[in-house]
Design a protein around this motif. Structure first.
Motif, PDB file in Angstrom:
ATOM      1  N   ALA A 185      -2.620   7.998   0.359  1.00  0.00           N
ATOM      2  CA  ALA A 185      -1.254   7.624   0.524  1.00  0.00           C
ATOM      3  C   ALA A 185      -0.283   8.927   1.010  1.00  0.00           C
ATOM      4  CB  ALA A 185      -1.014   6.281  -0.220  1.00  0.00           C
ATOM      5  N   GLU A 186      -0.368  10.004   0.294  1.00  0.00           N
ATOM      6  CA  GLU A 186       0.840  10.454   0.271  1.00  0.00           C
ATOM      7  C   GLU A 186       0.539  11.302   1.062  1.00  0.00           C
ATOM      8  OE1 GLU A 186       3.842  11.434  -1.330  1.00  0.00           O
ATOM      9  OE2 GLU A 186       3.950   9.857  -2.199  1.00  0.00           O
ATOM     10  N   LYS A 187      -1.128  11.700   1.599  1.00  0.00           N
ATOM     11  CA  LYS A 187      -1.448  13.298   2.453  1.00  0.00           C
ATOM     12  C   LYS A 187      -1.491  12.397   4.402  1.00  0.00           C
ATOM     13  CE  LYS A 187      -4.825  15.356   3.590  1.00  0.00           C
ATOM     14  NZ  LYS A 187      -5.905  16.964   3.524  1.00  0.00           N
ATOM     15  N   TYR A 188      -1.802  10.989   4.739  1.00  0.00           N
ATOM     16  CA  TYR A 188      -1.397  10.226   5.510  1.00  0.00           C
ATOM     17  C   TYR A 188      -0.376   9.234   5.919  1.00  0.00           C
ATOM     18  CZ  TYR A 188      -5.600  12.305   5.762  1.00  0.00           C
ATOM     19  OH  TYR A 188      -6.707  13.298   5.139  1.00  0.00           O
ATOM     20  N   GLY A 189       0.368   9.234   4.822  1.00  0.00           N
ATOM     21  CA  GLY A 189       1.812   8.640   5.179  1.00  0.00           C
ATOM     22  C   GLY A 189       1.468   6.454   5.218  1.00  0.00           C
ATOM     23  N   LEU A 190       0.499   6.733   4.317  1.00  0.00           N
ATOM     24  CA  LEU A 190       0.009   4.801   3.772  1.00  0.00           C
ATOM     25  C   LEU A 190       0.805   4.059   3.089  1.00  0.00           C
ATOM     26  CD1 LEU A 190      -3.556   6.203   3.837  1.00  0.00           C
ATOM     27  CD2 LEU A 190      -2.027   5.202   6.124  1.00  0.00           C
ATOM     28  N   LEU A 191       0.577   2.966   2.888  1.00  0.00           N
ATOM     29  CA  LEU A 191       1.182   1.805   1.547  1.00  0.00           C
ATOM     30  C   LEU A 191       2.611   1.801   2.065  1.00  0.00           C
ATOM     31  CD1 LEU A 191      -1.430   2.346  -0.666  1.00  0.00           C
ATOM     32  CD2 LEU A 191      -1.211   0.801   0.350  1.00  0.00           C
ATOM     33  N   LYS A 192       3.176   2.281   2.658  1.00  0.00           N
ATOM     34  CA  LYS A 192       4.849   1.800   2.817  1.00  0.00           C
ATOM     35  C   LYS A 192       5.964   0.818   2.411  1.00  0.00           C
ATOM     36  CE  LYS A 192       4.742   5.263   6.930  1.00  0.00           C
ATOM     37  NZ  LYS A 192       4.848   5.415   8.572  1.00  0.00           N
ATOM     38  N   PRO A 193       7.090   0.779   1.933  1.00  0.00           N
ATOM     39  CA  PRO A 193       7.374  -0.587   1.351  1.00  0.00           C
ATOM     40  C   PRO A 193       7.179  -1.353   2.169  1.00  0.00           C
ATOM     41  CG  PRO A 193       8.813   1.085   0.791  1.00  0.00           C
ATOM     42  CD  PRO A 193       7.788   2.073   1.835  1.00  0.00           C
ATOM     43  N   GLY A 194       6.913  -2.621   2.023  1.00  0.00           N
ATOM     44  CA  GLY A 194       6.999  -3.750   3.095  1.00  0.00           C
ATOM     45  C   GLY A 194       5.822  -4.067   3.708  1.00  0.00           C
ATOM     46  N   ASP A 195       4.721  -3.233   3.580  1.00  0.00           N
ATOM     47  CA  ASP A 195       3.732  -3.586   3.888  1.00  0.00           C
ATOM     48  C   ASP A 195       3.114  -4.652   3.153  1.00  0.00           C
ATOM     49  OD1 ASP A 195       3.405  -1.437   5.674  1.00  0.00           O
ATOM     50  OD2 ASP A 195       1.767  -0.261   4.733  1.00  0.00           O
ATOM     51  N   ILE A 196       2.008  -5.441   4.174  1.00  0.00           N
ATOM     52  CA  ILE A 196       0.762  -6.237   2.870  1.00  0.00           C
ATOM     53  C   ILE A 196      -0.568  -5.615   2.709  1.00  0.00           C
ATOM     54  CG2 ILE A 196      -0.176  -8.979   2.580  1.00  0.00           C
ATOM     55  CD1 ILE A 196       3.160  -9.266   4.511  1.00  0.00           C
ATOM     56  N   VAL A 197      -0.756  -5.934   2.379  1.00  0.00           N
ATOM     57  CA  VAL A 197      -1.805  -4.702   1.406  1.00  0.00           C
ATOM     58  C   VAL A 197      -3.127  -5.808   0.441  1.00  0.00           C
ATOM     59  CG1 VAL A 197      -2.928  -3.398  -0.353  1.00  0.00           C
ATOM     60  CG2 VAL A 197      -0.300  -2.960   0.796  1.00  0.00           C
ATOM     61  N   VAL A 198      -4.536  -5.941   0.715  1.00  0.00           N
ATOM     62  CA  VAL A 198      -5.421  -7.151  -0.328  1.00  0.00           C
ATOM     63  C   VAL A 198      -6.156  -5.437  -0.551  1.00  0.00           C
ATOM     64  CG1 VAL A 198      -7.099  -8.107   0.273  1.00  0.00           C
ATOM     65  CG2 VAL A 198      -5.291  -8.613   1.538  1.00  0.00           C
ATOM     66  N   ASP A 199      -6.671  -5.245  -1.800  1.00  0.00           N
ATOM     67  CA  ASP A 199      -7.176  -4.270  -2.569  1.00  0.00           C
ATOM     68  C   ASP A 199      -8.587  -5.397  -3.448  1.00  0.00           C
ATOM     69  OD1 ASP A 199      -8.181  -2.470  -4.526  1.00  0.00           O
ATOM     70  OD2 ASP A 199      -6.779  -2.535  -5.150  1.00  0.00           O
ATOM     71  N   LEU A 200      -9.851  -5.423  -2.560  1.00  0.00           N
ATOM     72  CA  LEU A 200     -11.261  -6.223  -2.431  1.00  0.00           C
ATOM     73  C   LEU A 200     -12.029  -4.965  -4.094  1.00  0.00           C
ATOM     74  CD1 LEU A 200     -12.185  -6.524   1.174  1.00  0.00           C
ATOM     75  CD2 LEU A 200     -10.830  -7.651  -0.206  1.00  0.00           C
ATOM     76  N   GLY A 201     -12.140  -6.303  -4.810  1.00  0.00           N
ATOM     77  CA  GLY A 201     -13.462  -5.657  -5.435  1.00  0.00           C
ATOM     78  C   GLY A 201     -11.761  -4.913  -6.568  1.00  0.00           C
TER      79      GLY A 201
END
Length: 240
Positions: free
Chosen positions: A59-75
């Motif tokens: 996430a740090e390297k590619y600028g992912l998971l920013k404030p306000g994102d909607i995330v689904v974590d499978l398994g």
């Protein structure tokens, strides 16, 4: 993530004596756990699994998971990735949202909505979108791995099957522009998965985070820029 978290101290090694109560493989697993700096770091930082550092690094390297994102974590069980996602998207503050799906029951996580559901069940899509009040996630994560058999090719096929199921779910529920991150194994049958990813996403890359054990065949595939409705429109035009 601090430098210490990314490169924990590996200078001290614990060696277990042979005992009647453990097999050689059990002793090797326990030695690996006791000597794993990421296991120690997870305990220190309050993460439920060492895998949390893999997601942190990506996430740090590619600028992912920013404030306000909607995330689904499978398994999602036991919840290490959901913890990282919730922290990064500010879910506890109500800015973002994280839904963790697993057929297993596991303890609550601040800012995370747990849906005890097999994501391959036909009703899973609808239940998820109902929980999100119709909003579509812009991130679908999967750190799933089937129980290993010890036979490398069989294990590879099993985890690739899970990755393909996760991708099919992501394509059905994700908002345009979103990203998909999934564990895979090296082994020769990734091509079919990559073909679908390259069709439906703008960029696809393989990643081996530092927290992945060097001897492990695991990689992570990251696909960004989901084409979404553009793909649906293309398919409709092809049918005409």
């Amino acid at each position: 993530m601090t430098k210490r978290e990314q490169n924990p101290d590996r200078s001290f090694k614990i060696k277990l004596k042979k005992t009647r109560g453990r097999t050689a493989s059990q002793r090797q697993w326990l030695e690996r756990q006791l000597n794993d700096p990421y296991v120690a770091a997870a305990k220190r930082d309050g993460y439920r699994s060492r895998a949390a550092y893999k997601l942190e690094e990506i996430a740090e390297k590619y600028g992912l998971l920013k404030p306000g994102d909607i995330v689904v974590d499978l398994g999602a069980a036991p919840g290490g990735w959901s913890q990282v996602a919730a922290n990064r998207v500010k879910a506890a503050d109500g800015r973002g949202a994280v839904v963790a799906l697993d057929y297993l029951d596991f303890d609550a996580i601040p800012g995370v909505t747990i849906l005890q559901q097999d994501f391959t069940d036909p009703v899973a899509d609808g239940r998820l979108l109902d929980m999100l009040a119709g909003r579509r996630p812009n991130a679908v994560l999967s750190d799933m791995a089937a129980p290993t058999t010890g036979h490398r090719q069989t294990d590879h096929l099993r985890i690739m099957g899970l990755a393909e199921e996760a991708l099919a779910f992501a394509v059905r529920v994700m908002a345009p522009g979103g990203f998909f991150l999934s564990k895979v194994f090296q082994g020769g049958s990734e091509k079919s998965l990559l073909d679908v990813l390259k069709r439906d996403f703008a960029t696809v890359r393989h990643i081996k985070p530092k927290a992945s054990r060097a001897e492990s065949p695991e990689l992570y595939v990251l696909a960004t820029g989901f084409r979404g409705k553009a793909r649906e429109q293309d398919s409709a035009e092809e049918e005409e």
